[in-house]
Design an enzyme around this catalytic site. Sequence first.
Site, mmCIF file in Angstrom:
data_model
loop_
_atom_site.group_PDB
_atom_site.id
_atom_site.type_symbol
_atom_site.label_atom_id
_atom_site.label_comp_id
_atom_site.label_asym_id
_atom_site.label_seq_id
_atom_site.Cartn_x
_atom_site.Cartn_y
_atom_site.Cartn_z
ATOM 1 C CD GLU A 17 -10.223 -4.288 6.150
ATOM 2 O OE1 GLU A 17 -9.837 -4.234 7.327
ATOM 3 O OE2 GLU A 17 -9.598 -3.786 5.200
ATOM 4 N NE ARG A 74 -6.952 0.979 7.328
ATOM 5 C CZ ARG A 74 -7.028 0.999 5.991
ATOM 6 N NH1 ARG A 74 -8.161 1.339 5.399
ATOM 7 N NH2 ARG A 74 -5.987 0.678 5.258
#
Length: 766
Positions: free
Chosen positions: A719, A311
């Site tokens: 997030e 990621r």
Amino acid sequence: MSVTKPLPHDAARLHVTGSARYVDDIPSPAGTLHLAFGQSPIAKGRITAMNLDAVKAAPGVMAVMVADDLPFANDVSPSIHDEPLLSDGTVNYVGQPVFLVIAESHLAARKAARLGQIDYVEETPLLTVDEALAADSRFEEGPRIYEKGDAEAAIDAAPRQIEATFEIGGQEHFYLEGQAAMAVPNEGGDMLVHSSTQHPTEIQHKVAEALGVPMHAVRVETRRMGGGFGGKESQGNALAVSCAVAARLTGRTCKMRYDRDDDMVITGKRHEFRISYRVGFDDDGRVQGVSFKHYTRCGWAQDLSLPVADRAMLHSDNAYLLPNARIESHRLKTNTQSATAYRGFGGPQGMVGIERVMDHIAHDLGLDPVEVRKRNYYAAKADALGQDDNSTPYGMQVEDFELHGMTERLLETSNYAARKAAIEEWNAENPIVKKGIAFAPVKFGISFTLTHLNQAGALVHVYQDGSVHLNHGGTEMGQGLFQKVAQVAASRFGIPLDLVKITATDTAKVPNTSATAASSGSDLNGMAVKAACDTIRDRMAEFLAERHQAEVNDVTFSDGNVEIGEARYTFQEAASMAYQGRISLSATGFYKTPKIEWDRIKGHGRPFFYFAYGASITEVAIDTLTGENRILRTDILHDAGASLNPALDIGQVEGGYVQGAGWLTTEELVWDDQGRLRTHAPSTYKIPACSDRPDVFNVALWDEQNREDTIYRSKAVGEPPFMLGISAWLALSNAVAACGDAYPAIDAPATAEEVWARVRRVRDGI
């Protein structure tokens, strides 16, 4: 309609009165036992002898277990079975559990755990990125590489080039409620586990494996956590398994919780990164090619390091269309705590890399950093710049780019231009206190990059009195997920919110749950609950339509009533009639995220359903004599789509920003040369306090709905706001830059010591 309303958290009153029940608050049955680990004092070596007589003889101790005493699997890893619950004879980091104490009280267990006499043959630990590279200590053979175009050729051909290397530190989760679990033995060898976990199904799986039973023999329940931030996605496995194994051994309920110092020493942190970059650009600041090298310190076990590092690569573009890019990632194995999931899951580290590049380019050209960023933005649409390619380095077309409009609005509402000019004037007149201001955009992909995790289930009951009970696979950790999902259910039935109750997440009610992570809690579980509610609502509508000889489409649910033509019933009356008509008022719901397709080996595909966006501007002041600094003002515009609950979402934005700023400015993890974590308490590890928040804190939500078909067109908000804190780090760099001509090249975290050192270097022209 209950959605879109700024309602308070469903447990807000319980939180502030102290009556919200967490794992350690659950009334324990008489005779409950308490557990603690005996830990390794060395970072690497082999156990040659172990004398636990003093531990067994300590007051209150009922039993002591070592690896050979475990009945089945000695593993608590979420990935490749490389993480033994208790040392198998080798030691891999300071704090690794070596034996397990079972005692009559928490204090007795902790005291006894310190009495073990263990002989080791010490080996030289690998503690740093450089040491791991020298030893070629990795979790994958060679680096993982994602590419678009020919980055090296583009860089070499560009009019200008720069390159540098910098460090990004890790971060302790510091959830208010520490890790905790309790296992209650049931008849027939079944086990009930209460766990402070973001992933009840993972706990169920690991406990079943440790007990040698099918998953149906283990039930896991989680009512709430006092914070998680990713630190309870896999790190709770060891406690739950220990409690279950001890409960099986003793036939008594067993409970375990880490004290704060044990919690910080044993559990994993955010991954530390070293990032090297080389970039070629033109005289206007447009990137022609960029090459990144990520060196990720993963710790001793794999845990979730591979998808975290993936990621980071996937967010190395952030908001910028990079025509030629190469991202190379090294996943390094070291003798430190196994780094784990943390809010953003590697995305923040990748994003910091490209933001540092944009900042460096602007400094090199003497341009406004905001203007450089805008020139490199993705197009609002793929053909908006007269080109078909609006793709990321991993081949996904960006179809929903919102940052052009968001940037202009934030620059206007924050009065950026005038404040920047005033800061330049201030810095020219003040030699000691310097100010800085910086802008940072966020483009964050929403979905699990492990495709099969993008699913959720729900169970909904409507009782004959019209009250609604529901369960789903998500977990509540303070973020307000339960309230949002309850609002969805109330809206589908057209009833007041107080008729809806959500109870603890329970693997016996909703199976095969995904972790509440990847910012997907509302997206996945909201849609699953919607599906279940709509099934029940449609059954009720068909029943009432037939009764009134009307069309199903003529039945409406709103304002607590059900209407069919001229007839009107309260929802309670309609539910009672349906019950008496033998209509099922219970249903499951299921949802899987559409459109995603991802090959992590090739580094190509569509790993994300959509992107969430944000932008922040932070103003800071630094004392050049001491490095002391503070945030003066922050302005944020964040994209939550058509927000399910603006009050909760704004709270997430505020908290995410402060946590992100803390990571990059004050939160410093320090290990000594023996691998011991020296910052293992709030006295030595500085999380942001109330006084560290901006004096002026302006937060607004972008008023555009999601273009993708999400729950009520909302967007995830767990997030993405974390990365807004990058603007605080960039603002400190901007303030240091006012001390001379050299680029500050600040590492993270930009502590007072780091700021002071960089001021000295800039003033000396280094």
